[in-house]
Design an enzyme around this catalytic site. Structure first.
Site, short mmCIF file in Angstrom:
data_model
loop_
_atom_site.label_atom_id
_atom_site.label_comp_id
_atom_site.label_asym_id
_atom_site.label_seq_id
_atom_site.Cartn_x
_atom_site.Cartn_y
_atom_site.Cartn_z
N SER A 66 0.78 -1.26 0.00
CA SER A 66 0.01 0.01 -0.15
C SER A 66 0.95 1.28 -0.19
O SER A 66 1.54 1.46 -0.88
CB SER A 66 -1.17 -0.01 1.02
OG SER A 66 -1.97 0.93 1.07
N HIS A 116 -8.34 -4.40 -1.34
CA HIS A 116 -7.53 -3.97 -0.71
C HIS A 116 -6.96 -4.48 0.70
O HIS A 116 -8.01 -4.46 1.38
CB HIS A 116 -7.39 -2.27 -0.58
CG HIS A 116 -6.13 -1.50 -0.24
ND1 HIS A 116 -5.32 -1.43 -1.14
CD2 HIS A 116 -5.53 -1.08 0.92
CE1 HIS A 116 -4.17 -0.80 -0.62
NE2 HIS A 116 -4.48 -0.56 0.60
N ASP A 155 -10.02 -3.32 -5.98
CA ASP A 155 -9.25 -2.39 -5.20
C ASP A 155 -9.18 -1.25 -6.00
O ASP A 155 -8.87 -1.27 -7.38
CB ASP A 155 -7.62 -3.04 -5.11
CG ASP A 155 -6.69 -2.33 -4.15
OD1 ASP A 155 -6.90 -1.00 -4.07
OD2 ASP A 155 -5.91 -2.74 -3.62
#
Length: 310
Positions: free
Chosen positions: A152, A278, A248
């Site tokens: 991320s 995600h 995502d």
């Protein structure tokens, strides 16, 4: 037909999401979110850990108790949208990698936005990596086998760090491992505009980038080592792994970045997981998360010239 995010979430993940807390990142909620994301160090009997505080940053070092001489290194940057988290939050994953791969894992404590916007977090990551490489003898690691990795926001920092490292003519890195990375602040892709996605929404993504870039956000004054998708030159980067889910908001920028790396002659492996949201590794008991874990461990083992069974 327009995409509708929740409609194509993996059924196992969808079941796991029932009752899952709503991660709505915003400035007023940040103190509470930070208090819940300051993880404590984890330990394991077969993994040695020690903490280092350099002049610039704090580092956690994890290594197998029984390791080969001069093992390879995975230098890790945690996620958290640039605004939450600490270097201990992925200890469980790093301990597994130490065990499976016979490597040393080093996790860096970088400053958080918005109090410390770009380039401060990236500067911290670079300082930590430089310390590891320059103190290889003391750390008893192989300076020629250092790879960088993150998920991320940590994936954004890893991709940015790879560019800086290349541009400063440092010794080549072994690889960059990018797990559903934040790469583009502009919100230009179809997936970046999807509404109703769990865990990491388009609104949270915008908040993270705005916190990190400040007044530069979505302007033309954003360098490539701030938002890697904006970089114009990708050649010369290390071997790359990118993993992302179809549900995502970062999906398309990850796919686009992988394609550009391929066109630039960078050995690149891309995995797109159907129905994965995600942060889907949080749902470790789902089939798609288990598949992704095997893919990651297999690729990392190959970068270290090893074989692993997960």
């Amino acid at each position: 037909m327009a995409e509708t995010g929740p409609a194509w979430i993996d059924p196992e993940i969808g079941e796991s999401l029932r009752g899952f807390p709503d991660f709505d990142f915003s400035l007023d909620k940040l103190p509470a979110m930070r208090s819940g994301s300051m993880f404590e160090p984890q330990s394991a009997p077969d993994i040695e850990r020690f903490e280092l505080t350099t002049d610039d940053v704090a580092l956690s070092v994890l290594r197998p108790v029984e390791s080969a001489a001069e093992p390879p290194v995975l230098f890790w940057m945690h996620g958290g949208g640039m605004v939450i988290g600490n270097r201990h939050m992925d200890d469980a994953r790093l301990i597994e990698w130490c065990r499976w791969l016979g490597c040393v894992c080093v996790s860096v404590e970088y400053r958080l936005a918005p109090e410390s916007p770009y380039p401060a977090p990236l500067d911290d990551c670079e300082a930590g990596l430089r310390f590891v490489v320059e103190h290889a003898d003391e750390l008893e690691i192989n300076p020629q086998q250092v790879g960088i990795a993150g998920r991320s926001a940590g994936g954004a920092l890893a991709a940015s760090l790879a560019m800086r490292w290349r541009d400063n003519a440092n010794a080549p890195l072994a690889f960059q491992y990018l797990e559903y990375p934040m790469l583009d602040d502009r919100g230009l892709t179809a997936s970046s505009r999807l509404e109703g996605l769990p865990v990491w929404t388009r609104e949270s993504n915008a908040f993270g980038w705005r916190s990190y870039l400040g007044d530069r956000y979505r302007t033309e004054d954003v360098p490539g080592d701030a938002a890697p998708a904006r970089a114009t030159e990708l050649s010369g980067l290390p071997s790359t792994f990118i993993g992302v889910g179809t549900a995502d908001c970062l999906r398309d920028e990850s796919i686009n970045f992988a394609a550009r790396l391929c066109r630039s002659g960078v050995p690149t492996e891309l995995h797109v997981y159907a129905g994965a949201v995600h942060g889907f590794d949080m749902f470790a008991d789902t089939a798609v998360a288990r598949t992704a874990a095997r893919d990651s461990a297999d690729w990392l083992a190959r970068q270290f010239g090893r074989r692993t069974v997960v």
